[in-house]
Scaffold this active site. Structure first.
Site, PDB file in Angstrom:
ATOM      1  CB  ALA A 211     -90.703 -28.275 -55.408  1.00 59.45           C
ATOM      2  CB  SER A 665     -87.881 -31.830 -56.839  1.00 63.58           C
ATOM      3  OG  SER A 665     -86.847 -31.330 -57.650  1.00 63.58           O
ATOM      4  CB  CYS A 666     -89.807 -33.893 -52.076  1.00 58.50           C
ATOM      5  SG  CYS A 666     -88.464 -33.764 -50.875  1.00 58.50           S
ATOM      6  CE  LYS A 667     -93.002 -27.501 -47.015  1.00 55.10           C
ATOM      7  NZ  LYS A 667     -93.919 -27.677 -45.869  1.00 55.10           N
ATOM      8  CB  THR A 673     -85.344 -35.742 -52.266  1.00 55.31           C
ATOM      9  OG1 THR A 673     -86.311 -34.806 -52.734  1.00 55.31           O
ATOM     10  CG2 THR A 673     -84.189 -35.788 -53.243  1.00 55.31           C
TER      11      THR A 673
END
Length: 762
Positions: A211, A665-667, A673
């Site tokens: 992200a 996206s993720c962190k 993801t």
């Protein structure tokens, strides 16, 4: 990427930059020239130029341009090949390939260079404001000191980035490292290519990236969306030492500065062309040059005929040493009972003591000068036409008795010179006035506003690198698709960002950062040619192509029509923190983002259906109508349902059906993801290539396994070590249960994990 049927592309990314909180003020242009798709060649930095006003350019050019390939943009591939059975007992071959993108580092480096140049220019403009009263001079010095601090910080970051060699991606273990804060986390391309008996080869692309967020700065006080809202409210209430200008006013000031920087040299050049046509005694040339000069001068006039310019000039006059207003005389009277600070203003000031007609007189001189030039050109052309109507004997006599043809230039030169002088005087006054407006914004916002701008720079850099990577990948894949090319110039491309962040704890701040970063991408346009545009309100990404490839494009694209990008963001948190948020917290941020971006996606579809036949869109086995898919997505967006992953499925499906670019996206673009990407890939195999139901779970397990047979011990963990070490193994191979399917499975998995850990330590 596959090297079969390589399309020879020569890419040049030209990125016009904007640094204001609302993205209007132009900072410069990044140009990455001749990025080649395929075999890798050496890249050398040839030169840096800042000759064009407000269009600073940084060139990265190649010395050897013979062969075009993909390895310079996408490198260090990690491949896995599978064989799965279809419903009719036949076999399909699946090739999964992940690659790094060199733009992860190259674009942020150049953005930093241009940000440094822009802030240096701002300091110079503040110096050129002239003498100010002690109060305003102290504010100016404080702002200049802050800009100097930003320049120093960005120079240090750039120096650290220049030391980095090795892999072209930033692993998640470095996401909070200051020297790498402008670099996107784990930016990779993921392509799945499918070969099966009953269908032509197909491939599916996804860009995976952490992200876009300011991890180094942290999320203790929230992310950009919350910080910007709070900042605007506090700035107005605490602006006791300066004049408060609304965001709309500062945006207008930045727009005026950008337009002047573009039009001023252009008007001077057109005036010289007019004199050159007069020197050549060319009546058609004179007519064309005059038309262009008149058009640009009128555009110039339209930009500067704004009440803000006049008001700012009056405010600047009041800030000069020795200025005393009538209001101050009254307030200083002991009997007035007033003790208001002379600097405190809550609106644009109007100082009656100053001659408010002066700006109008200065401005009117530009129109008068232009009218004089037009009248002289008309006179010269009338004389030329009358001579052409004379008989040959009369013409010969006139030639003998008349002046030389150079008289045209001699008669026009004083008038054209006067026009240029008037334009220059107007530009200098307006430039100082708009700089004074921006000084107020900076002074009112110190230090929080500049810190927020740095945060926004960081997030935008990450988002822009990801978008540029996705656009090049999508363009390369669709060059032979006539329907896709038609869609490009008629409507543009949708770029769908799928986010799996939770709305709990620090991930709320990440999502707030990401929302602003993706929204800022609305200012991005792509131009598949050498762009020469008057529109200064966009980031322009130029993609020049070799002659043979360029000739096959639609005429509109060849003529330089910009390709718009429509970024949309859909978020559904799916981890254990989202469970807490849904039961005890607040998920209104997620609901608002999904609703807002659904409206953008729906508007894009309506525009597309009006301009492009839907037959131009790609065909899929699932024949659900696009309109029906959108209606279902709209229903899910407003439905109160926990962890409604149907939103992500529908948004991803619609994006593929619309020829769009997919981002997940993720962190850190790792666990969540990878779970999403592999599940999506297996669903595509099932729905589009008849993957046997008995093989679905097996295929999912294969894609999520960390290593295939024969790979053990050969690949390193991409999350270990530093950026300059370790080649990336696929981060999509994580053996976790199907957490995306149900929150109940997540709870069961957590309980079993806890029991396992307790048993282990006992």
């Amino acid at each position: 990427m596959e090297n079969n049927n390589i399309i020879h592309l020569c890419f040049s990314l030209s990125l016009s930059l904007y640094r204001s909180s609302d993205g209007v003020c132009a900072a410069g242009t990044v140009v990455v020239s001749r990025l080649k798709m395929g075999e890798m060649e050496e890249v050398d930095v040839d030169h840096i130029t800042t000759d064009i006003p407000a269009q600073k350019e940084l060139f990265v050019q190649k010395k050897n341009t013979e062969k075009l390939s993909s390895k310079e943009v996408f490198k260090n591939p990690v491949c896995k090949v599978y064989r799965f059975q279809t419903v009719d007992g036949k076999w399909m071959l699946v090739r999964e390939q992940m690659e790094e993108c060199t733009l992860s580092f190259s674009i942020p480096r150049q953005l930093l260079s241009l940000y440094i140049q822009e802030d240096m220019k701002r300091i110079q403009e503040l110096r050129e404001l002239g003498e100010l009263s002690p109060h305003w001079d102290n504010l100016r010095k404080e702002v200049m000191t802050r800009y100097g601090g930003i320049i120093s910080s960005y120079q240090d970051t750039l120096a650290e980035l220049d030391k980095i060699t090795g892999p072209s991606f930033k692993p998640s273990c470095c996401k909070a490292q200051k020297s790498l804060e402008f670099i996107p986390v784990n930016l990779h391309t993921q392509r799945m290519r499918v070969t099966c008996p009953r269908k032509a080869d197909a491939f599916y692309d996804i860009v995976t990236v952490g992200a876009p967020a300011a991890h180094f700065q942290g999320f203790k006080c929230g992310g950009l969306q919350r910080l910007l809202s709070r900042y605007e409210a506090e700035k107005k209430s605490t602006a006791y030492q300066c004049i408060y200008y609304s965001p709309e006013h500062t945006a207008k000031a930045q727009e005026v500065l950008s337009t002047m920087s573009h039009l001023h040299p252009l008007i001077a050049s057109l005036a010289d062309q007019l004199l050159q046509a007069a020197q050549e005694h060319s009546s058609p040339g004179l007519k064309d040059a005059l038309k262009n000069l008149s058009d640009k001068t009128e555009q110039f006039a339209h930009t500067l005929k704004d009440e803000l310019v006049k008001s700012a000039l009056l405010a600047l006059h009041a800030a000069r040493p020795g200025y005393v207003s009538k209001n101050q005389n009254v307030s200083s009277n002991p009997g007035s009972g007033q003790n208001q600070s002379p600097c405190q203003q809550d609106s644009i000031p109007h100082h009656k003591e100053y001659d408010e007609e002066e700006w109008d007189r200065v401005w009117a001189s530009v129109a008068k000068s232009l009218n004089c030039v037009i009248a002289m050109v008309d006179k010269l052309q009338e004389e030329d036409n009358s001579k052409q109507e004379l008989n040959p004997e009369q013409q010969l006599a006139d030639v003998i008795t008349s002046h030389n043809p150079g008289d045209w230039r001699e008669q026009l030169c004083p008038l054209v010179t006067r026009l240029k002088e008037c334009v220059t005087e107007v530009v200098e006054r307006a430039k100082r006035a708009m700089t004074f407006v921006l000084l107020q914004e900076a002074a009112c916002s110190i230090p929080q506003g500049l810190l927020l701008q740095q945060r926004r720079d960081v997030v935008f850099s990450q988002a822009l690198a990801a978008l540029s990577c996705g656009f090049i990948m999508r363009l390369y894949a669709g060059m032979e698709d006539k329907g896709f090319l038609r869609q490009l110039h008629l409507v543009g491309l949708v770029a769908q960002f799928e986010s799996l962040l939770s709305t709990y704890s620090e991930e709320i701040g990440m999502l707030e950062d990401m929302e602003i970063g993706i929204s800022d991408l609305n200012r991005v346009v792509f131009r598949i040619t050498e762009a020469k545009t008057d529109d200064l309100n966009h980031v322009t990404v130029e993609v020049p192509l070799p002659r043979l490839v360029f000739q096959s494009l639609p005429e509109e694209i060849k003529e330089g029509k910009p390709v718009r990008v429509f970024p949309v963001l859909f978020n559904v948190g799916i981890n254990e923190q989202q469970t807490i948020a849904e039961r005890f917290g607040d998920i209104s941020l997620q609901e608002r983002i999904n609703q807002k971006n659904f409206e953008i996606l729906e508007a894009y579809y309506k525009s597309l259906s009006e301009k492009v036949p839907l037959e131009c869109l790609p065909c899929f086995q699932t024949q659900t109508d696009l309109k029906e898919l959108l209606e279902t997505l709209g229903q899910n967006v407003v439905t109160k349902k926990k962890k409604n992953v149907e939103i992500l499925w529908l948004a991803g499906t619609i994006c593929r059906r619309l020829n769009g670019i997919r981002f997940t996206s993720c962190k850190s673009a790792k666990d969540r993801t990878s779970m999403s990407v592999t599940l999506e890939q297996c669903a595509l195999l099932r729905d589009e290539h008849q993957l046997s139901k008995d093989y679905f779970i097996r295929a999912l397990d294969c894609m999520r396994s960390r290593l295939t047979q024969g790979d053990v011990g050969q690949l390193d963990d991409p999350e270990a070590g530093t950026v300059a070490e370790n080649k990336p193994a696929s981060r999509h191979f994580y053996p976790i249960a199907l957490l995306l399917v149900s929150s109940h499975l997540l709870v069961v998995w957590l309980i079993l994990s806890l029991v396992f850990l307790l048993a282990k330590y006992q």
